[in-house]
Design a protein around this motif. Structure first.
Motif, short mmCIF file in Angstrom:
data_model
loop_
_atom_site.label_atom_id
_atom_site.label_comp_id
_atom_site.label_asym_id
_atom_site.label_seq_id
_atom_site.Cartn_x
_atom_site.Cartn_y
_atom_site.Cartn_z
N ALA A 3 16.45 3.21 -6.33
CA ALA A 3 16.28 1.78 -6.65
C ALA A 3 14.81 1.44 -6.66
N ARG A 4 14.42 0.69 -7.67
CA ARG A 4 13.03 0.22 -7.75
C ARG A 4 13.07 -1.30 -7.72
N LEU A 5 12.66 -1.82 -6.57
CA LEU A 5 12.87 -3.24 -6.28
C LEU A 5 11.57 -3.94 -5.93
N LEU A 6 11.53 -5.25 -6.22
CA LEU A 6 10.43 -6.09 -5.75
C LEU A 6 11.02 -7.21 -4.92
N ILE A 7 10.24 -7.69 -3.94
CA ILE A 7 10.61 -8.92 -3.24
C ILE A 7 9.42 -9.87 -3.34
N VAL A 8 9.72 -11.08 -3.84
CA VAL A 8 8.69 -12.07 -4.13
C VAL A 8 9.05 -13.37 -3.42
N GLY A 9 8.05 -14.09 -2.95
CA GLY A 9 8.30 -15.40 -2.33
C GLY A 9 7.01 -15.90 -1.73
N ALA A 79 8.05 8.07 -2.66
CA ALA A 79 8.38 6.99 -3.59
C ALA A 79 8.93 7.52 -4.92
N ALA A 80 9.16 8.83 -4.98
CA ALA A 80 9.61 9.43 -6.24
C ALA A 80 10.98 8.91 -6.66
N HIS A 81 11.83 8.57 -5.69
CA HIS A 81 13.18 8.11 -6.03
C HIS A 81 13.36 6.61 -5.85
N GLY A 82 12.27 5.91 -5.70
CA GLY A 82 12.38 4.46 -5.60
C GLY A 82 11.48 3.88 -4.54
N PHE A 83 11.46 2.55 -4.51
CA PHE A 83 10.60 1.84 -3.55
C PHE A 83 10.99 0.38 -3.55
N LEU A 84 10.62 -0.29 -2.48
CA LEU A 84 10.70 -1.75 -2.44
C LEU A 84 9.27 -2.24 -2.26
N LEU A 85 8.77 -2.94 -3.26
CA LEU A 85 7.40 -3.47 -3.15
C LEU A 85 7.44 -4.88 -2.59
N ASP A 86 6.74 -5.07 -1.49
CA ASP A 86 6.70 -6.38 -0.81
C ASP A 86 5.30 -6.96 -0.98
N GLY A 87 5.22 -8.04 -1.76
CA GLY A 87 3.91 -8.69 -1.92
C GLY A 87 3.10 -8.14 -3.09
N TYR A 88 3.72 -7.39 -3.96
CA TYR A 88 3.07 -6.85 -5.16
C TYR A 88 4.14 -6.72 -6.22
N PRO A 89 3.89 -7.09 -7.47
CA PRO A 89 2.68 -7.70 -8.03
C PRO A 89 2.61 -9.20 -7.72
N ARG A 90 1.38 -9.71 -7.63
CA ARG A 90 1.16 -11.13 -7.36
C ARG A 90 0.39 -11.82 -8.48
N THR A 91 -0.06 -11.09 -9.47
CA THR A 91 -0.81 -11.68 -10.60
C THR A 91 -0.29 -11.05 -11.90
N VAL A 92 -0.61 -11.70 -13.01
CA VAL A 92 -0.19 -11.18 -14.32
C VAL A 92 -0.77 -9.77 -14.52
N ASN A 93 -2.03 -9.60 -14.15
CA ASN A 93 -2.66 -8.28 -14.32
C ASN A 93 -1.92 -7.22 -13.50
N GLN A 94 -1.50 -7.57 -12.29
CA GLN A 94 -0.77 -6.59 -11.45
C GLN A 94 0.57 -6.23 -12.08
N VAL A 95 1.24 -7.20 -12.72
CA VAL A 95 2.50 -6.89 -13.41
C VAL A 95 2.23 -5.88 -14.53
N GLU A 96 1.16 -6.11 -15.28
CA GLU A 96 0.84 -5.21 -16.40
C GLU A 96 0.57 -3.79 -15.90
N VAL A 97 -0.15 -3.70 -14.80
CA VAL A 97 -0.48 -2.37 -14.26
C VAL A 97 0.78 -1.68 -13.74
N LEU A 98 1.65 -2.44 -13.08
CA LEU A 98 2.90 -1.83 -12.58
C LEU A 98 3.78 -1.39 -13.76
N ASP A 99 3.87 -2.23 -14.78
CA ASP A 99 4.65 -1.86 -15.98
C ASP A 99 4.15 -0.54 -16.55
N ALA A 100 2.82 -0.42 -16.65
CA ALA A 100 2.23 0.79 -17.25
C ALA A 100 2.52 2.01 -16.38
N LEU A 101 2.40 1.84 -15.07
CA LEU A 101 2.65 2.96 -14.16
C LEU A 101 4.10 3.43 -14.26
#
Ligand code: B4P
Length: 195
Positions: A3-9, A79-101
């Protein structure tokens, strides 16, 4: 389970508090950019020295620094089989970098948990934490600034995740266990469980 998950708030909505349980349930690492920065500040590393000035003021650490750190972390074996990112991405640029990765790795996100909570409640929580832990960024003035930074830079990302069909909105008010149950329900299609 993969699972590749984000938590935002907003600050104080309970992201860090809930992350450990969610990650344990899926058998994936919880990666908190805030925790990594704080650990580096504690150890006095060059990254910590760079991050501290921004964190103490309630500002975001520059994207270039944060993106590099996350890239290194997500390339580690656990993290090869998934991760939960807490507090990232927080900006448009960070979303773009995560998408690319993720595209480089041939992967994509499975879900984004949005934890909602009203401002007065989160300020009260963070002031309570200030009494217990004495975090430099938990003074009322800095907390209110962090809320503004969140509203300006991070809240707009939620539309983007919603358009992608990834957003799972969860009420962050109530006891820690109740919020945990709501998150488990919101993700039950990913692991087949029901609460
Ligand atoms: P974070 O560490 O992410 O801090 P935060 O937003 O305040 O959330 P945290 O996870 O700590 O709190 P939680 O809501 O779980 O970031 C800190 C700083 O690092 C940022 O300001 C920035 O400078 C930098 N940073 C981090 N990521 C970055 C990025 N991607 N880009 C740039 N800069 C970045 O919990 C708060 C409190 O509420 C706790 O005391 C908890 O016990 C309590 N609580 C939780 N749930 C509760 C509930 N249901 N009821 C009562 N209390 C509850």
């Amino acid at each position: 389970m993969t699972a590749r998950l984000l938590i935002v708030g907003p600050p104080g909505s309970g992201k860090g508090t809930q992350s450990t349980n969610i990650a344990a349930r899926f058998g994936i690492p919880a990666v908190s950019t805030g925790d990594i920065f704080r650990e580096n500040v504690k150890q006095g590393t060059p990254l910590g020295l760079e991050a501290k000035a921004f964190m103490d003021k309630g500002e975001y650490v520059p994207d270039e620094v944060t993106n590099r750190m996350v890239r290194d972390r997500l390339n580690q074996a656990d993290a090869a089989h998934g991760f939960l990112l807490d507090g990232y991405p927080r900006t448009v640029n960070q979303v773009e970098v995560l998408d690319a990765l993720l595209a480089e790795q041939g992967h994509s996100l499975d879900a984004v948990i949005e934890l909602t909570a009203d401002v007065d409640e989160v300020v009260a929580r963070l002031l309570a934490r200030a009494q217990e832990q004495g975090r430099a960024d938990d003074t009322e003035e800095v907390i209110r600034h962090r809320m503004n930074v969140y509203a300006e830079q991070t809240a707009p990302l939620l539309n983007l995740f919603s358009e992608r069909g990834l957003l799972r909105k969860v009420d962050g008010l109530g006891s820690i266990d109740d919020v945990g149950d709501r998150i488990a329900n919101a993700l039950s299609d990913l692991d087949g469980s029901h609460v």
